[in-house]
Design a protein around this motif. Structure first.
Motif, short mmCIF file in Angstrom:
data_model
loop_
_atom_site.label_atom_id
_atom_site.label_comp_id
_atom_site.label_asym_id
_atom_site.label_seq_id
_atom_site.Cartn_x
_atom_site.Cartn_y
_atom_site.Cartn_z
N UNK A 187 -8.06 4.13 -26.74
CA UNK A 187 -9.04 5.48 -26.81
C UNK A 187 -10.47 5.18 -26.65
N UNK A 188 -11.06 3.89 -26.86
CA UNK A 188 -12.30 3.49 -27.08
C UNK A 188 -13.25 3.83 -25.96
N UNK A 237 -16.29 8.74 -34.60
CA UNK A 237 -15.73 8.35 -33.51
C UNK A 237 -16.50 8.64 -32.36
N UNK A 238 -17.17 10.02 -32.35
CA UNK A 238 -18.32 10.39 -31.39
C UNK A 238 -19.50 9.77 -31.38
N UNK A 243 -15.92 2.17 -32.62
CA UNK A 243 -15.50 2.35 -34.08
C UNK A 243 -13.82 2.29 -34.22
N UNK A 244 -13.31 1.04 -34.12
CA UNK A 244 -11.84 1.31 -34.10
C UNK A 244 -11.25 1.91 -35.46
N UNK A 245 -11.67 1.82 -36.45
CA UNK A 245 -11.30 2.49 -37.76
C UNK A 245 -11.25 4.07 -37.58
N UNK A 246 -12.35 4.41 -37.07
CA UNK A 246 -12.62 5.98 -36.75
C UNK A 246 -11.48 6.41 -35.64
N UNK A 247 -11.33 5.62 -34.71
CA UNK A 247 -10.34 5.84 -33.58
C UNK A 247 -9.16 5.85 -34.23
#
Length: 387
Positions: A187-188, A237-238, A243-247
């Protein structure tokens, strides 16, 4: 208090974490697949993640095909084309790979490949689902690449009937994918605008499920925590797509919303489904725009739940108005338009949209049983920005 009688079904096998896409072929083999058909949308087909997934399957002796002829609001024709690709390729399972549209189309293809009835015979009305030949449903591995619909834990799919310009919900319990992979690395690359719209879709699922009057305390608890994750991680994330934690947390919030909405949805989705059928607009963005107008219209019956939620989310002002302020502020910060006119939808079809919304399946979960006329008024308010 609603009647405390219910039937509950909760989800499936889920692998969560960065890099977990490397378990795709393993998941397929666990379901007995030898020749999966990876169904995705045209926007993903050229990206490395699809090629890498197909290559991984071949390296583990799985003959993997690809089908990607899917619109942003998938149609009955898209499903029929997918069935043809499945049969002509001699496939024995489906990898649903992509955003909500690809997942819904893929799940419906998996349902339909062994049926002898037309697609709309399985619309989610009454006991239509009992018409399905269960033993002929293809196994499904789901790999979401957006954090919004949560279709990977859903037992239904939204498909557009283009002939009648209406979205129909196709349902069967076995449409629930048996294996799910939540890998934030997929999703990044999502643009900030899509991250925002899909994230607000996840919020809409959790929120409408939470406010639905049905009795389902498990869904309420999941929905509340899902909304906390959106509050804490969607802005991150936006702001930073890497930010993999937020994703990860947004993928989980999305999944939680779709798990919770077994309890019901509501007017937000009733209008969004109607608009999606007429205008082919992004479903998550429609929910994001409609959200405050529906919340306000339901205020009379949801104030107690919203105040409880406000305390749980630790707002300085945990009242109904404080919650509304949070929604409006977050939308503004995420650059979500305040009105439907902001995405070129006018009020010319208000009466028609009201009539479509009142009979949409999602309307059954709304706290207040709005009339077609009331739905038309709420839609018009959302066009004009009248709160």
């Amino acid at each position: 208090m609603s009647e405390m009688t219910a039937n509950w079904n909760y989800p499936n096998n889920i692998r969560v974490g960065a890099g977990r896409i490397n378990k795709l072929a393993t998941a397929c083999k666990q379901l007995g697949m030898q020749s999966p058909l990876l169904i995705t949308d045209p926007g993903l087909i050229a990206l490395p993640m699809v090629l890498q997934s197909v290559t991984q399957c071949y390296q583990m002796d799985l003959r993997c095909g690809v089908f990607s002829n899917i619109q942003s609001n998938p149609t009955g024709q898209n499903v029929n084309d997918g069935i043809t690709a499945y049969n002509e390729g001699g496939h024995d399972g489906v990898i649903a790979f992509g955003g909500g549209s690809a997942l819904d189309a893929a799940k419906t293809v998996a349902l339909m490949v062994g049926q002898n009835r037309a697609l709309w015979d399985f619309e989610d009305i009454g006991d239509n689902w009992k018409r399905v030949i269960e033993s002929s449903i293809a196994p499904i591995v789901a790999v979401p690449t957006t954090a919004g619909t949560g279709s990977e834990v859903g037992r239904a799919a939204v498909i557009t009937d283009t002939e009648n310009q209406v979205k129909r919900i196709i349902f069967h319990p076995k449409m629930l994918p048996s294996q799910v992979i939540l890998d934030p690395e997929l999703t990044v690359g999502l643009p900030a605008s899509i991250t925002a719209a899909t994230g607000m879709d996840a919020l809409s699922h959790n929120l409408e499920a939470y406010c639905s009057p049905s009795y389902h305390p498990m869904a309420d608890g999941i929905a509340m925590e899902g909304m906390r994750l959106v509050k804490d991680y969607l802005p991150r994330a936006v702001a930073n797509g890497n930010d993999l934690e937020a994703r990860t947390q947004m993928l989980v919030a999305s999944l939680m919303g779709a798990t919770a909405f077994q309890k019901g949805l509501g007017g937000m989705h009733a209008i969004a489904h109607s608009l999606g059928a007429l205008y082919d607009a992004h479903h998550g963005l429609l929910n994001a725009i409609l959200m405050p107008y529906i919340i306000r219209a339901n205020q009379e019956l949801i104030t107690v739940q919203i105040e409880r939620l406000g305390h749980f989310l630790q707002f300085d002002d945990p009242t109904f108005n404080g919650f509304m302020d949070w929604i409006l502020t977050m939308r503004r910060e995420l650059e979500i338009p305040h009105t439907l006119s902001g995405i070129n939808i006018d009020e010319s079809q208000a009466a028609r949209i009201g009539k479509m919304s009142v009979v949409d399946a999602a309307a059954a979960g709304n706290p207040i049983a709005f009339s077609a006329e009331r739905y038309a008024e709420i839609f018009t308010d959302a066009v004009n920005g009248s709160l």
